[in-house]
Design a protein around this motif. Structure first.
Motif, PDB file in Angstrom:
ATOM      1  N   ARG A   1      14.348 -38.845 -83.752  1.00  0.00           N
ATOM      2  CA  ARG A   1      13.183 -38.030 -83.654  1.00  0.00           C
ATOM      3  C   ARG A   1      12.029 -39.014 -83.872  1.00  0.00           C
ATOM      4  NH1 ARG A   1      14.876 -32.878 -87.445  1.00  0.00           N
ATOM      5  NH2 ARG A   1      15.927 -31.948 -85.883  1.00  0.00           N
ATOM      6  N   GLU A   2      12.040 -39.994 -84.828  1.00  0.00           N
ATOM      7  CA  GLU A   2      10.932 -40.869 -84.884  1.00  0.00           C
ATOM      8  C   GLU A   2      10.652 -41.638 -83.530  1.00  0.00           C
ATOM      9  OE1 GLU A   2       7.964 -43.274 -86.803  1.00  0.00           O
ATOM     10  OE2 GLU A   2       9.231 -41.341 -87.718  1.00  0.00           O
ATOM     11  N   ALA A   3      11.723 -42.208 -82.882  1.00  0.00           N
ATOM     12  CA  ALA A   3      11.482 -42.796 -81.793  1.00  0.00           C
ATOM     13  C   ALA A   3      10.603 -42.011 -80.502  1.00  0.00           C
ATOM     14  CB  ALA A   3      12.638 -43.274 -81.028  1.00  0.00           C
ATOM     15  N   THR A   4      11.049 -40.883 -80.648  1.00  0.00           N
ATOM     16  CA  THR A   4      10.611 -39.840 -79.721  1.00  0.00           C
ATOM     17  C   THR A   4       9.274 -39.771 -80.067  1.00  0.00           C
ATOM     18  OG1 THR A   4      12.460 -38.761 -79.455  1.00  0.00           O
ATOM     19  CG2 THR A   4      10.500 -37.353 -78.772  1.00  0.00           C
ATOM     20  N   TYR A   5       8.838 -39.249 -81.303  1.00  0.00           N
ATOM     21  CA  TYR A   5       7.389 -39.381 -81.854  1.00  0.00           C
ATOM     22  C   TYR A   5       6.614 -40.544 -81.416  1.00  0.00           C
ATOM     23  CZ  TYR A   5       3.796 -38.847 -85.422  1.00  0.00           C
ATOM     24  OH  TYR A   5       2.652 -38.846 -85.957  1.00  0.00           O
ATOM     25  N   ARG A   6       7.264 -41.907 -81.915  1.00  0.00           N
ATOM     26  CA  ARG A   6       6.163 -42.828 -81.465  1.00  0.00           C
ATOM     27  C   ARG A   6       5.951 -42.891 -79.975  1.00  0.00           C
ATOM     28  NH1 ARG A   6       5.788 -46.427 -85.875  1.00  0.00           N
ATOM     29  NH2 ARG A   6       7.217 -46.107 -87.249  1.00  0.00           N
ATOM     30  N   ALA A   7       7.036 -42.561 -79.129  1.00  0.00           N
ATOM     31  CA  ALA A   7       6.870 -42.961 -77.650  1.00  0.00           C
ATOM     32  C   ALA A   7       5.893 -41.673 -77.358  1.00  0.00           C
ATOM     33  CB  ALA A   7       8.182 -42.451 -76.945  1.00  0.00           C
TER      34      ALA A   7
ATOM     35  N   GLU B   1       3.791 -33.373 -68.653  1.00  0.00           N
ATOM     36  CA  GLU B   1       4.101 -33.628 -67.558  1.00  0.00           C
ATOM     37  C   GLU B   1       4.537 -35.001 -67.460  1.00  0.00           C
ATOM     38  OE1 GLU B   1       0.556 -32.374 -65.340  1.00  0.00           O
ATOM     39  OE2 GLU B   1       1.014 -30.351 -65.634  1.00  0.00           O
ATOM     40  N   ILE B   2       3.757 -35.973 -67.921  1.00  0.00           N
ATOM     41  CA  ILE B   2       3.978 -37.270 -67.800  1.00  0.00           C
ATOM     42  C   ILE B   2       5.343 -37.685 -68.619  1.00  0.00           C
ATOM     43  CG2 ILE B   2       3.399 -39.708 -68.528  1.00  0.00           C
ATOM     44  CD1 ILE B   2       0.593 -38.703 -67.595  1.00  0.00           C
ATOM     45  N   TYR B   3       5.767 -37.125 -69.660  1.00  0.00           N
ATOM     46  CA  TYR B   3       6.767 -37.365 -70.379  1.00  0.00           C
ATOM     47  C   TYR B   3       8.055 -36.854 -69.489  1.00  0.00           C
ATOM     48  CZ  TYR B   3      10.068 -37.535 -74.349  1.00  0.00           C
ATOM     49  OH  TYR B   3      10.994 -37.835 -75.094  1.00  0.00           O
ATOM     50  N   ARG B   4       7.944 -35.574 -68.977  1.00  0.00           N
ATOM     51  CA  ARG B   4       8.641 -35.028 -68.306  1.00  0.00           C
ATOM     52  C   ARG B   4       9.349 -36.011 -67.029  1.00  0.00           C
ATOM     53  NH1 ARG B   4       7.241 -28.698 -68.371  1.00  0.00           N
ATOM     54  NH2 ARG B   4       8.220 -28.342 -70.339  1.00  0.00           N
ATOM     55  N   LYS B   5       8.234 -36.549 -66.211  1.00  0.00           N
ATOM     56  CA  LYS B   5       8.227 -37.455 -65.256  1.00  0.00           C
ATOM     57  C   LYS B   5       9.067 -38.637 -65.454  1.00  0.00           C
ATOM     58  CE  LYS B   5       4.432 -35.692 -62.573  1.00  0.00           C
ATOM     59  NZ  LYS B   5       3.158 -36.177 -62.094  1.00  0.00           N
ATOM     60  N   GLN B   6       8.678 -39.314 -66.718  1.00  0.00           N
ATOM     61  CA  GLN B   6       9.304 -40.410 -67.179  1.00  0.00           C
ATOM     62  C   GLN B   6      10.830 -40.393 -67.632  1.00  0.00           C
ATOM     63  OE1 GLN B   6       7.219 -41.990 -70.132  1.00  0.00           O
ATOM     64  NE2 GLN B   6       5.714 -42.991 -69.088  1.00  0.00           N
ATOM     65  N   HIS B   7      11.223 -39.162 -68.027  1.00  0.00           N
ATOM     66  CA  HIS B   7      12.508 -38.884 -68.310  1.00  0.00           C
ATOM     67  C   HIS B   7      13.584 -38.327 -67.275  1.00  0.00           C
ATOM     68  CE1 HIS B   7      12.142 -40.455 -72.439  1.00  0.00           C
ATOM     69  NE2 HIS B   7      11.050 -39.691 -72.648  1.00  0.00           N
ATOM     70  N   ALA B   8      12.705 -37.672 -66.184  1.00  0.00           N
ATOM     71  CA  ALA B   8      13.422 -37.225 -65.117  1.00  0.00           C
ATOM     72  C   ALA B   8      14.209 -38.296 -64.206  1.00  0.00           C
ATOM     73  CB  ALA B   8      12.394 -36.340 -64.184  1.00  0.00           C
ATOM     74  N   SER B   9      13.477 -39.482 -64.357  1.00  0.00           N
ATOM     75  CA  SER B   9      13.862 -40.482 -63.523  1.00  0.00           C
ATOM     76  C   SER B   9      14.944 -41.434 -64.193  1.00  0.00           C
ATOM     77  CB  SER B   9      12.869 -41.555 -63.201  1.00  0.00           C
ATOM     78  OG  SER B   9      12.251 -42.018 -64.388  1.00  0.00           O
ATOM     79  N   GLU B  10      15.160 -41.105 -65.584  1.00  0.00           N
ATOM     80  CA  GLU B  10      16.164 -41.871 -66.237  1.00  0.00           C
ATOM     81  C   GLU B  10      17.694 -41.502 -66.046  1.00  0.00           C
ATOM     82  OE1 GLU B  10      15.107 -41.780 -70.502  1.00  0.00           O
ATOM     83  OE2 GLU B  10      13.488 -43.180 -70.238  1.00  0.00           O
TER      84      GLU B  10
END
Length: 170
Positions: free
Chosen positions: A101-107, A161-170
């Protein structure tokens, strides 16, 4: 007498009602549950039944509605095969979850600094990170509370939107 009409009609038409239920829910076991549920629902309405034709109509309606309710419940609940469940030693600990959660928050914070305008970032940071109410943010940034809400909504949408695009490519 009306309870007798209901009971006798339902029992006489049970096989046909079961077929209707099975056609909707897809299997005989669930159809049995539907029939039971429908009969229980009907029993509470036994005073509304004036004759056998009314009992037949109400029976079919109750079975159909109960079957649809059963389908909706089964679609809304997620069923996971037991083989796919993790073993107890594979489960994340609370520390692992907190770290994730902390890593996601910082991201998200880093992303927000990079992609949002200065005003959007300030509104987002003050409201979602610091927990400030709209009125205070509006006063500090010389905005109306309505504009603060609109700005925050746009900021969240951009981040999402940007977070979803970044994680959709992973």
């Amino acid at each position: 007498m009306k309870q007798t009409i209901l009971s006798s009609t339902f029992i006489r038409f049970r096989d046909k009602l079961h077929n209707v239920a099975a056609g909707i829910v897809g299997n005989s076991d669930d159809a049995d549950d539907v029939i039971h549920d429908a009969f229980c629902r009907l029993w509470s309405k036994h005073g509304d039944i004036a004759d056998e034709l009314s009992a037949i109509k109400l029976s079919y309606t109750a079975v159909r509605n109960s079957a649809i309710d059963t389908l909706r419940r089964s679609k809304s609940s997620i069923s996971v095969p037991i083989e796919s469940l993790p073993e107890a030693n594979e489960l994340e600990t609370d520390d692992d979850e907190a770290a994730r959660r902390e890593a996601t928050y910082r991201a998200v914070l880093k992303l927000s600094r990079e992609v949002l305008s200065h005003t959007q970032y300030e509104v987002f940071r003050r409201h979602d990170v610091e927990g400030m109410p709209y009125q205070e943010i509006a006063a500090e940034l010389e905005m109306t509370p309505e504009y603060v809400r609109v700005t925050l909504s746009r900021a969240r949408k951009t981040i999402r939107e940007i977070y979803r695009k970044q994680h959709a490519s992973e």
